[in-house]
Design an enzyme around this catalytic site. Structure first.
Site, PDB file in Angstrom:
ATOM      1  N   LYS A 180      -5.625  -5.560   3.807  1.00  0.00           N
ATOM      2  CA  LYS A 180      -6.537  -4.433   3.559  1.00  0.00           C
ATOM      3  C   LYS A 180      -7.459  -4.717   2.384  1.00  0.00           C
ATOM      4  O   LYS A 180      -6.992  -5.005   1.286  1.00  0.00           O
ATOM      5  CB  LYS A 180      -5.699  -3.194   3.270  1.00  0.00           C
ATOM      6  CG  LYS A 180      -6.486  -2.001   2.768  1.00  0.00           C
ATOM      7  CD  LYS A 180      -5.564  -0.817   2.635  1.00  0.00           C
ATOM      8  CE  LYS A 180      -6.217   0.322   1.886  1.00  0.00           C
ATOM      9  NZ  LYS A 180      -5.344   1.509   1.854  1.00  0.00           N
ATOM     10  N   CYS A 198      -6.316   4.081  -3.357  1.00  0.00           N
ATOM     11  CA  CYS A 198      -6.506   2.727  -2.815  1.00  0.00           C
ATOM     12  C   CYS A 198      -7.692   1.929  -3.355  1.00  0.00           C
ATOM     13  O   CYS A 198      -7.511   0.869  -3.935  1.00  0.00           O
ATOM     14  CB  CYS A 198      -6.626   2.804  -1.303  1.00  0.00           C
ATOM     15  SG  CYS A 198      -5.145   3.448  -0.517  1.00  0.00           S
ATOM     16  N   HIS A 257       1.503   2.303   4.017  1.00  0.00           N
ATOM     17  CA  HIS A 257       0.563   3.430   4.113  1.00  0.00           C
ATOM     18  C   HIS A 257       0.648   3.997   5.532  1.00  0.00           C
ATOM     19  O   HIS A 257       0.726   3.246   6.500  1.00  0.00           O
ATOM     20  CB  HIS A 257      -0.835   2.878   3.826  1.00  0.00           C
ATOM     21  CG  HIS A 257      -1.932   3.881   3.689  1.00  0.00           C
ATOM     22  ND1 HIS A 257      -2.347   4.692   4.729  1.00  0.00           N
ATOM     23  CD2 HIS A 257      -2.733   4.194   2.631  1.00  0.00           C
ATOM     24  CE1 HIS A 257      -3.353   5.452   4.304  1.00  0.00           C
ATOM     25  NE2 HIS A 257      -3.604   5.174   3.035  1.00  0.00           N
ATOM     26  N   ARG A 309      -7.607  -1.162  -6.150  1.00  0.00           N
ATOM     27  CA  ARG A 309      -7.921  -2.543  -5.733  1.00  0.00           C
ATOM     28  C   ARG A 309      -9.073  -3.132  -6.538  1.00  0.00           C
ATOM     29  O   ARG A 309      -9.075  -4.321  -6.875  1.00  0.00           O
ATOM     30  CB  ARG A 309      -8.249  -2.571  -4.237  1.00  0.00           C
ATOM     31  CG  ARG A 309      -6.998  -2.471  -3.399  1.00  0.00           C
ATOM     32  CD  ARG A 309      -7.247  -1.828  -2.034  1.00  0.00           C
ATOM     33  NE  ARG A 309      -6.047  -1.091  -1.678  1.00  0.00           N
ATOM     34  CZ  ARG A 309      -5.010  -1.625  -1.023  1.00  0.00           C
ATOM     35  NH1 ARG A 309      -5.057  -2.857  -0.591  1.00  0.00           N
ATOM     36  NH2 ARG A 309      -3.934  -0.917  -0.803  1.00  0.00           N
ATOM     37  N   HIS A 359     -10.853  -2.753   1.392  1.00  0.00           N
ATOM     38  CA  HIS A 359     -11.133  -1.417   0.827  1.00  0.00           C
ATOM     39  C   HIS A 359     -12.045  -1.413  -0.395  1.00  0.00           C
ATOM     40  O   HIS A 359     -11.974  -0.509  -1.233  1.00  0.00           O
ATOM     41  CB  HIS A 359      -9.823  -0.672   0.523  1.00  0.00           C
ATOM     42  CG  HIS A 359      -9.931   0.777   0.910  1.00  0.00           C
ATOM     43  ND1 HIS A 359      -8.903   1.680   0.812  1.00  0.00           N
ATOM     44  CD2 HIS A 359     -10.994   1.474   1.407  1.00  0.00           C
ATOM     45  CE1 HIS A 359      -9.307   2.850   1.217  1.00  0.00           C
ATOM     46  NE2 HIS A 359     -10.580   2.755   1.590  1.00  0.00           N
ATOM     47  N   LYS A 386       1.228   9.638  -5.319  1.00  0.00           N
ATOM     48  CA  LYS A 386      -0.142   9.160  -5.078  1.00  0.00           C
ATOM     49  C   LYS A 386      -1.174  10.244  -5.378  1.00  0.00           C
ATOM     50  O   LYS A 386      -0.963  11.407  -5.052  1.00  0.00           O
ATOM     51  CB  LYS A 386      -0.250   8.730  -3.614  1.00  0.00           C
ATOM     52  CG  LYS A 386      -1.657   8.365  -3.162  1.00  0.00           C
ATOM     53  CD  LYS A 386      -1.665   7.868  -1.736  1.00  0.00           C
ATOM     54  CE  LYS A 386      -3.088   7.570  -1.273  1.00  0.00           C
ATOM     55  NZ  LYS A 386      -3.123   6.889   0.030  1.00  0.00           N
ATOM     56  N   ASP A 411       0.830  -1.202   0.000  1.00  0.00           N
ATOM     57  CA  ASP A 411       0.000   0.000   0.000  1.00  0.00           C
ATOM     58  C   ASP A 411       0.870   1.259   0.000  1.00  0.00           C
ATOM     59  O   ASP A 411       1.681   1.452   0.915  1.00  0.00           O
ATOM     60  CB  ASP A 411      -0.906  -0.014   1.238  1.00  0.00           C
ATOM     61  CG  ASP A 411      -2.063   0.971   1.100  1.00  0.00           C
ATOM     62  OD1 ASP A 411      -2.086   1.717   0.107  1.00  0.00           O
ATOM     63  OD2 ASP A 411      -2.934   0.975   1.986  1.00  0.00           O
ATOM     64  N   ASP A 412       0.701   2.080  -1.006  1.00  0.00           N
ATOM     65  CA  ASP A 412       1.437   3.355  -1.128  1.00  0.00           C
ATOM     66  C   ASP A 412       2.947   3.156  -1.242  1.00  0.00           C
ATOM     67  O   ASP A 412       3.720   4.076  -0.956  1.00  0.00           O
ATOM     68  CB  ASP A 412       1.145   4.303   0.060  1.00  0.00           C
ATOM     69  CG  ASP A 412      -0.281   4.841   0.059  1.00  0.00           C
ATOM     70  OD1 ASP A 412      -1.094   4.362  -0.753  1.00  0.00           O
ATOM     71  OD2 ASP A 412      -0.578   5.731   0.875  1.00  0.00           O
ATOM     72  N   ASP A 462      -0.417  -0.609  -4.728  1.00  0.00           N
ATOM     73  CA  ASP A 462      -1.681  -0.034  -5.224  1.00  0.00           C
ATOM     74  C   ASP A 462      -1.551   1.358  -5.821  1.00  0.00           C
ATOM     75  O   ASP A 462      -2.376   1.773  -6.612  1.00  0.00           O
ATOM     76  CB  ASP A 462      -2.746  -0.036  -4.129  1.00  0.00           C
ATOM     77  CG  ASP A 462      -2.464   0.971  -3.019  1.00  0.00           C
ATOM     78  OD1 ASP A 462      -1.270   1.287  -2.773  1.00  0.00           O
ATOM     79  OD2 ASP A 462      -3.421   1.445  -2.385  1.00  0.00           O
ATOM     80  N   ASN A 463      -0.534   2.094  -5.391  1.00  0.00           N
ATOM     81  CA  ASN A 463      -0.301   3.440  -5.934  1.00  0.00           C
ATOM     82  C   ASN A 463       1.026   3.946  -5.393  1.00  0.00           C
ATOM     83  O   ASN A 463       1.600   3.376  -4.467  1.00  0.00           O
ATOM     84  CB  ASN A 463      -1.443   4.416  -5.581  1.00  0.00           C
ATOM     85  CG  ASN A 463      -1.786   4.474  -4.104  1.00  0.00           C
ATOM     86  OD1 ASN A 463      -2.823   3.973  -3.667  1.00  0.00           O
ATOM     87  ND2 ASN A 463      -0.911   5.070  -3.310  1.00  0.00           N
ATOM     88  N   SER A 515      -8.561   1.731   4.902  1.00  0.00           N
ATOM     89  CA  SER A 515      -7.182   2.154   5.168  1.00  0.00           C
ATOM     90  C   SER A 515      -6.886   2.226   6.670  1.00  0.00           C
ATOM     91  O   SER A 515      -7.768   2.538   7.473  1.00  0.00           O
ATOM     92  CB  SER A 515      -6.922   3.532   4.550  1.00  0.00           C
ATOM     93  OG  SER A 515      -6.902   3.418   3.153  1.00  0.00           O
TER      94      SER A 515
END
Ligand code: MG
Length: 480
Positions: free
Chosen positions: A139, A86, A229, A90, A141, A302, A46-47, A281-282, A164
């Site tokens: 996660k 996010c 994240h 996903r 989301h 992001k 994540d991130d 994811d980003n 998140s």
């Protein structure tokens, strides 16, 4: 070698390599004459930014397990998510479909009354229908109400956070907005978290438990880490480990987790029959300064459609099927994962149309045509299209950090301001991956072609920037 069409050879290979658990699998497969079904482990960070792994250039901290993963398989240098946020990212990953087509935008919070429409087919549903055990850790989301939870979307089991990890009462900018952060097992809230130090460790243990319990059947594990994240947390075993601050420590713990999962797979004799995918994811949440990751020099991060927001590490490992140490320079995207897994496992594609395509030839080291454009939507704004090395960025407003801002290193973000790209700009990512120089003027034919692709995307999925209606949009699921 394509596993789906080379049953005798792949079976032979597997039986040569595996002695215990996968022997059973091979025999079953031979008996019913179905293609080999490798286990699938999809690890989603994540991130985490393009430049956060050693193998992608990070020198600030060490990621030996991720670097080894890349050495053992195919590493993409132009691997994309279609949306730099996010929930949308996903939805696209799990359905092989642009998330704006599915009415999933941004990042859903505890007030959301919608989620991924149960009518859509996830990778988990696709593989479960083909005999796979399916487990998710981490996660989600894609909606926290019952009809949208992982166990309603193809996963046999689920352990993790519904959204998140910053959607909690300790949010630095939104005090008294979020309720306590729920931890789920299947459909039940089993705890609320006031501390996340053990989150990566607990996810790892749950993932390993799922692998052990599923070893006698083909399995699909989706391990979606909450880290890196914000808010950043590490267990005691990684505190101070990177000597580069908390972000480096967190990177090293996620790297450790990847190593633990691989070790378990090897210990169970499943390595040759397991396909492992790693991506994120980003890009990094740059306003968090020292608590955000590295883009490796790519522009912005992001929440933007510049490459710093959408280009990610992309690693695919399947011993004896994919070449080891291959660096793939052709563009691919997370929406390609579902159709690729469908081809590898001989699973049926979803009934509803999807946007990805199988990149199995690319993973096997074969030639493949460039995909006729990837679209980049931020909410319902078409902000960019990519064709091969060419990227057309359309006029739009995007967030950026004002020049001269003093960045922080304490988990508190600085403020973005909005910048306007007034005129469409064309970039040659092959020569200029950091998107510094608009070459539209000297490439009129490429520009025309990419503008046509943008028009196609608008006709199909709409575009708020040009007030276009899309003909191919579907609806999210909703609860009252
Ligand atoms: Mg994210």
């Amino acid at each position: 070698m394509k596993s789906t069409h080379s049953i005798p050879l792949s079976s032979l290979l597997i039986s040569l390599i595996c002695f215990t658990s996968c022997e059973t699998k091979t025999k079953e497969n031979e008996l019913v004459g179905i293609p080999s079904k490798p286990n699938i482990v999809l690890i989603f960070a994540d991130d985490m930014g393009y430049g956060d792994l050693g193998v992608y250039g990070a020198t600030e901290w060490k990621t030996p397990n991720l670097d080894q993963l890349a050495k053992d398989g195919v590493r993409f240098t132009q691997f994309y998510v279609p949306h730099a946020v996010c929930s949308a990212s996903r939805a696209a990953l799990l359905t092989g479909t642009y998330a704006n087509r599915l009415e999933i935008f941004g990042a859903l919070d505890h007030t959301a009354k919608h989620g991924l429409n149960p009518e859509e087919t996830t990778i988990a549903e696709m593989l479960r229908a083909n005999g796979y055990s399916t487990g998710m850790v981490g996660k989600w989301h894609l909606g926290h109400h019952d009809p949208f939870l992982p166990t309603a979307q193809g996963f046999d089991s689920y352990y993790g956070l519904p959204y998140s990890n910053d959607m909690w009462p300790h949010h630095p900018e939104a005090k008294n907005y979020y309720p306590p952060l729920p931890l789920y097992r299947n459909t039940a809230v089993i705890d609320t978290l006031d501390d996340q130090s053990m989150l990566t460790t607990n996810y790892t243990e749950e993932a390993i438990k799922f692998i052990e319990e599923s070893k006698d059947k083909p399995f699909f594990l989706y391990l979606a880490h909450s880290m890196t994240h914000v808010p950043l947390y590490v267990s005691d075993k990684f505190k101070g480990k990177s000597e580069q601050g908390l972000y480096g420590d967190v990177m090293m713990e996620v790297d450790w987790s990847v190593g633990q999962v691989r070790e378990k797979i090897e210990e169970l004799g499943l390595a040759e029959n397991t396909l492992i995918i790693f991506t994120s994811d980003n890009g990094p949440w740059l306003s968090y300064g020292g608590h955000s990751g590295l883009t490796g020099g790519l522009r912005e991060g992001k929440g933007t459609s510049w490459d710093g927001g959408i280009r990610e590490p992309g690693i695919f490992v399947w011993p004896n099927h994919f070449p080891a140490g291959k660096v793939e320079e052709q563009a691919a995207m997370t929406i390609d994962i579902l159709p690729t897994l469908a081809e590898i496992t001989g699973s049926n594609l979803p009934d509803l149309p999807i946007d990805g395509r199988s990149i199995l030839p690319m993973l096997e080291g074969k030639e493949m045509e460039s995909k006729p454009y990837f679209a980049y939507y931020n909410r319902n704004e078409l902000q960019a299209v990519i064709y091969g090395k060419w990227k057309l960025v359309l006029p739009h407003a995007y967030r950026s950090i004002p020049e001269g801002t003093t960045m922080r290193n304490d988990g508190i973000p600085v403020k973005y301001h909005m910048l306007n790209l007034e005129k469409a700009a064309l970039f040659d990512l092959g020569k200029d991956p950091n998107e510094t120089t608009d070459v539209a003027g000297s490439n009129p034919e490429i520009l025309t072609r990419l503008k046509q692709f943008a028009d196609e995307a608008r006709a199909d999925m709409g575009d708020a920037l040009t007030k276009s209606e899309g003909a191919g949009l579907r609806k999210a699921g909703r609860v009252e």
